[in-house]
Design an enzyme around this catalytic site. Structure first.
Site, PDB file in Angstrom:
ATOM      1  N   CYS A   1      -3.273   8.397   4.196  1.00  0.00           N
ATOM      2  CA  CYS A   1      -2.902   7.859   2.745  1.00  0.00           C
ATOM      3  C   CYS A   1      -4.093   8.040   1.702  1.00  0.00           C
ATOM      4  CB  CYS A   1      -2.534   6.270   2.838  1.00  0.00           C
ATOM      5  SG  CYS A   1      -3.774   5.508   3.794  1.00  0.00           S
TER       6      CYS A   1
ATOM      7  N   GLU B   1       0.828  -1.286  -0.117  1.00  0.00           N
ATOM      8  CA  GLU B   1      -0.137   0.180   0.127  1.00  0.00           C
ATOM      9  C   GLU B   1       0.963   1.107  -0.024  1.00  0.00           C
ATOM     10  OE1 GLU B   1      -1.054   3.159   0.822  1.00  0.00           O
ATOM     11  OE2 GLU B   1      -1.949   2.531   2.709  1.00  0.00           O
TER      12      GLU B   1
END
Length: 602
Positions: free
Chosen positions: A347, A313
């Protein structure tokens, strides 16, 4: 029954409820307590106690203020220096572990996992319930520790650290066993005498390299799924959030020991890049990495040496497409939260607001007033909207470069745009940039800071072109009261996740997988996919009836003759031929091949 009679009955019923309001409330509370009696009594009987670090107290001021705010000790490279980014006060030091120490941590976790792998579903649920009870009862402390170590506000901590973790535990308790139980699979006609299934077996020991932006949730988000699936885990925590990790991991250690299992099952690795590399190369059975694309490539390269599977990720440049028919007030509030939550260090934060031309000027004017009014300071000193940059000057230089580049290319700076020196050396003023175009670096690179970027779109097609014209592809949002229009736009976005008329709520739906496309990474954690990703999906077949077993027909037994292929051809045609005629011909071929004389073996 007449209308007046109905009205009289309703009035009488309402009066009865009002007259007995306290009784109704008491019955409702009694029913709720009875429904949750096991959880309430279980939590009371099994409460765990963990020492709370004194530095979590908002009034703490005992640590020396560092003249040089650096995580590295120039006199000892094997130490990680921990300090409060808001005040610069030293919190302590943690060891920068050597590769050998990392391998020892993995070995200890593997030893403990041998026993944990045989634990029952009930035991694993007990573990999660112990964790849930502690988290709910101590959520303020958990948020205070995060605020001290990373500079986030208490509300940011409640949202990003506690709420998400509690929901992940709830979902895992409710659905985890079902997701990981053996799963029956179709066998088709040719194997109709067989049972077929998938068994989800523990992988062994997982390694996770987690970032500093949400130190509690990033730790527990990984270990909840990993432990419930029967694994051990070794977590390399960020060198920018190592102090809080010691308290956070002590919670799960206490829960494991309460149930009679070794705390070695969950290991913490502290240190710098060499410690992370050592974990990847240590022989763990899978690696989860959350970070940047640049470091993600290094992780993948190192993992390839041992063919260790990885989940990456790697951040995002999430957009929100704001259509002219949106709920304007809703979008304003969600855009502020999506941009400035955790001071922009998310994020899945909203880094690009792509606004239709028809409402662009109004949107810009509204945001200018809101962003300018945001307060900033040390979260444990009082109520503020935005806290500090966890990495301090290391992060702010990059943010400043992006802001300056945008302004030099025509963007308008309507708020902020510089460090907040009045608050301290680790604060960057909440910033608003408008008239940003795709050619500017700030429209392409992850900011990871308190900067709202607004871009204008002529229409839906233009908005999609702007949104997809970026290398990242993690999350996204679309705002329109026309459901068909919003869905059409959402389906055209090249991202791993999307929310229609909302921001980030996919992560509060813990049944959903989390991850991106393009340089935002691949594979998923969270949801069914993430939980099963902690397992080896083992395929298995068995006989439905013990007296009916697979045998090799004579035409296929060695030595093989031409009848062997004719038999196979007939078999395939019988099961897969198009139409009854083709299938009857296949049966005839089978019979013919079976009757063919097979030469005797010399």
């Amino acid at each position: 029954m007449s209308l007046s009679t109905c009205c009289d009955c309703a009035t009488a019923l309402l009066g009865l409820v009002c007259d007995n309001f306290l009784l109704v409330v008491a019955l409702a509370v009694a029913g709720m307590l009875w429904h949750y009696r096991e959880a309430i009594l279980g939590g009371w009987r099994k409460r765990i106690v963990v020492p709370i670090p004194p530095e979590a107290d908002p009034g703490w001021a005992d640590g020396p203020v560092l003249a040089e705010r650096s995580i590295k000790d120039p006199s000892n490279p094997r130490l990680v220096v921990c300090f409060d980014p808001c005040s610069g006060r030293k919190l302590g030091t943690m060891p920068a572990m050597t590769p050998e120490q990392v391998r020892q941590a993995v070995a200890a976790a593997r030893e403990a996992q041998n026993k944990w792998a045989t634990s029952s579903w009930d035991t694993r649920r007990q573990l999660l319930k112990l964790l849930q009870d502690y988290i709910v009862e101590n959520q303020e402390t958990i948020c205070q520790v995060a605020a001290r170590d990373t500079g986030k506000t208490m509300v940011d901590g409640a949202f990003g650290e506690v709420l998400t973790t509690c929901e992940k535990i709830r979902w895992t308790l409710a659905h985890g066993e079902r997701v990981l139980k053996p799963e029956h699979r179709d066998v088709g006609w040719i194997m109709t005498h067989k049972n077929a299934g998938v068994y989800y077996e523990p992988l062994g020991v997982l390694g996770a390299i987690i970032p500093w932006n949400y130190p509690f949730h990033n730790m527990y988000g990984q270990l909840i799924s990993t432990l419930f699936a029967g694994n051990g885990i070794v977590l390399k925590v960020s060198e920018h959030a190592s102090w809080s990790a010691q308290y956070y991991v002590s919670i799960v250690h206490a829960a494991l020991e309460r149930l009679g299992y070794s705390k070695d099952l969950v290991q913490i690795v502290t240190g710098f890049g060499d410690a992370g590399n050592a974990l990847v190369c240590s022989g763990v059975d899978k690696v989860v990495f959350i970070g940047s694309p640049e470091v993600g490539k290094l992780v993948m390269r190192a993992a390839s040496e041992t063919l260790t599977p990885v989940v990456l990720e790697l951040g995002g440049k999430d957009c929100a497409i704001v259509c002219d028919d949106c709920d304007f007030d809703q979008v304003v509030q969600l855009s502020l939260r999506g941009t400035f939550q955790n001071c922009g260090q998310n994020c899945i934060g909203l880094e690009r607001l792509i606004v239709h031309a028809a409402i662009y000027d109004r949107f810009v004017e509204t945001m200018a007033a809101n962003v300018s009014a945001l307060s900033q300071g040390a979260p444990l000193d009082g109520d503020v909207d935005c806290g500090a940059m966890t990495m301090g000057s290391l992060a702010m230089k990059g943010i400043q470069d992006l802001v300056d580049d945008a302004v030099s290319k025509g963007a308008r700076l309507l708020a902020g745009g510089k460090p907040n020196t009045a608050a301290g050396p680790a604060f960057y003023t909440p910033t608003l940039l408008v008239d940003v175009t795709s050619s500017m670096r700030i429209a392409q690179q992850e900011v990871f800071g308190p900067v709202m970027v607004i871009m204008k779109a002529a229409d839906d097609k233009d908005a999609l072109g702007i949104a997809n014209g970026c290398e990242y592809g993690l999350g996204s949002s679309v705002f329109s009261l026309d459901t068909k229009r919003a869905t059409r736009i959402a389906n055209a976005l090249n991202t791993g996740m999307c929310n229609v008329n909302d921001f980030g709520v996919n992560y509060l739906c813990q049944s959903l997988p989390f991850g991106g496309v393009k340089i935002s990474g691949f594979d998923r954690f969270a949801g069914v996919e993430g939980l099963r990703g902690c397992c080896v999906p083992r395929a298995m077949t068995s006989d439905k009836l013990s007296f009916i077993r697979t045998t090799i027909p004579p035409p296929l037994q060695y030595p093989v003759t031409s009848a062997g292929f004719k038999f196979c051809k007939g078999l395939i045609q019988m099961f897969y031929g198009d139409g009854m005629g083709a299938r009857i011909a296949g049966i005839a071929g089978l019979i013919s091949a079976s009757l063919a004389t097979k030469p005797k073996q010399s």
